[in-house]
Scaffold this motif. Structure first.
Motif, PDB file in Angstrom:
ATOM      1  N   THR A  27      15.741 -23.471 -23.150  1.00  0.00           N
ATOM      2  CA  THR A  27      15.151 -24.705 -22.658  1.00  0.00           C
ATOM      3  C   THR A  27      16.216 -25.791 -22.547  1.00  0.00           C
ATOM      4  O   THR A  27      17.167 -25.825 -23.331  1.00  0.00           O
ATOM      5  CB  THR A  27      14.015 -25.196 -23.584  1.00  0.00           C
ATOM      6  N   GLU A  29      15.878 -28.905 -23.152  1.00  0.00           N
ATOM      7  CA  GLU A  29      15.767 -29.900 -24.214  1.00  0.00           C
ATOM      8  C   GLU A  29      16.454 -29.480 -25.500  1.00  0.00           C
ATOM      9  O   GLU A  29      16.630 -30.267 -26.406  1.00  0.00           O
ATOM     10  CB  GLU A  29      14.296 -30.219 -24.508  1.00  0.00           C
ATOM     11  N   THR A  99       6.801 -30.642 -23.565  1.00  0.00           N
ATOM     12  CA  THR A  99       7.260 -30.039 -22.317  1.00  0.00           C
ATOM     13  C   THR A  99       6.651 -28.648 -22.209  1.00  0.00           C
ATOM     14  O   THR A  99       6.723 -27.865 -23.152  1.00  0.00           O
ATOM     15  CB  THR A  99       8.797 -29.939 -22.267  1.00  0.00           C
ATOM     16  N   SER A 115       6.495 -32.324 -18.204  1.00  0.00           N
ATOM     17  CA  SER A 115       6.751 -33.072 -19.444  1.00  0.00           C
ATOM     18  C   SER A 115       5.828 -34.256 -19.558  1.00  0.00           C
ATOM     19  O   SER A 115       5.558 -34.945 -18.571  1.00  0.00           O
ATOM     20  CB  SER A 115       8.196 -33.568 -19.472  1.00  0.00           C
TER      21      SER A 115
END
Length: 124
Positions: A27, A29, A99, A115
């Motif tokens: 991911t 993030e 998300t 998100s």
């Protein structure tokens, strides 16, 4: 397929038949949870301390020299749910974001990313 998600933000598809890794997706993030420290607090006789949230959401105040530790009466969930929170002359502000990834089960290809952050906005 078996799907595995790590705390580091990695999703892995493994074949249920032979245990072979089919695909891996990291991911954007990064980790699924993060924590931070701040040195703007004092305990005892004015000794500076760091605000240290733990993985279970408990907040601790740890003196700079390590001699003192205090457990806060508020936790991370309280701060996020009731943000902002004032406690012992410190203003705490929390944020929660989510998300959602849609991945093709066969290939791991990203179909969409949605998100919803603490600001209430949704991006796609």
């Amino acid at each position: 397929s078996l799907l595995l998600a790590t705390a580091g933000g990695v999703i892995v598809s493994v074949s249920a038949d032979d245990g072979r890794v089919r695909w891996v997706y990291e991911t954007a993030e990064g980790p699924l949870f993060t924590s931070w420290t701040s040195s703007n607090y004092s305990i005892g006789a004015g000794e500076r301390a760091e605000v240290v949230p733990s993985l279970d959401g408990t907040i601790f105040f740890v003196s700079e020299n390590g001699a003192g530790v205090e457990k806060s009466v508020i936790d991370v969930a309280s701060i996020v749910d009731r943000s902002p929170v004032m406690y012992q002359d410190i203003l705490y502000v929390g944020r929660k974001s989510t998300t959602v990834y849609s991945l093709d089960l066969e290939t791991g290809e990203v179909m969409s990313v949605t998100s919803a952050g603490g600001g209430g906005g949704v991006t796609n």
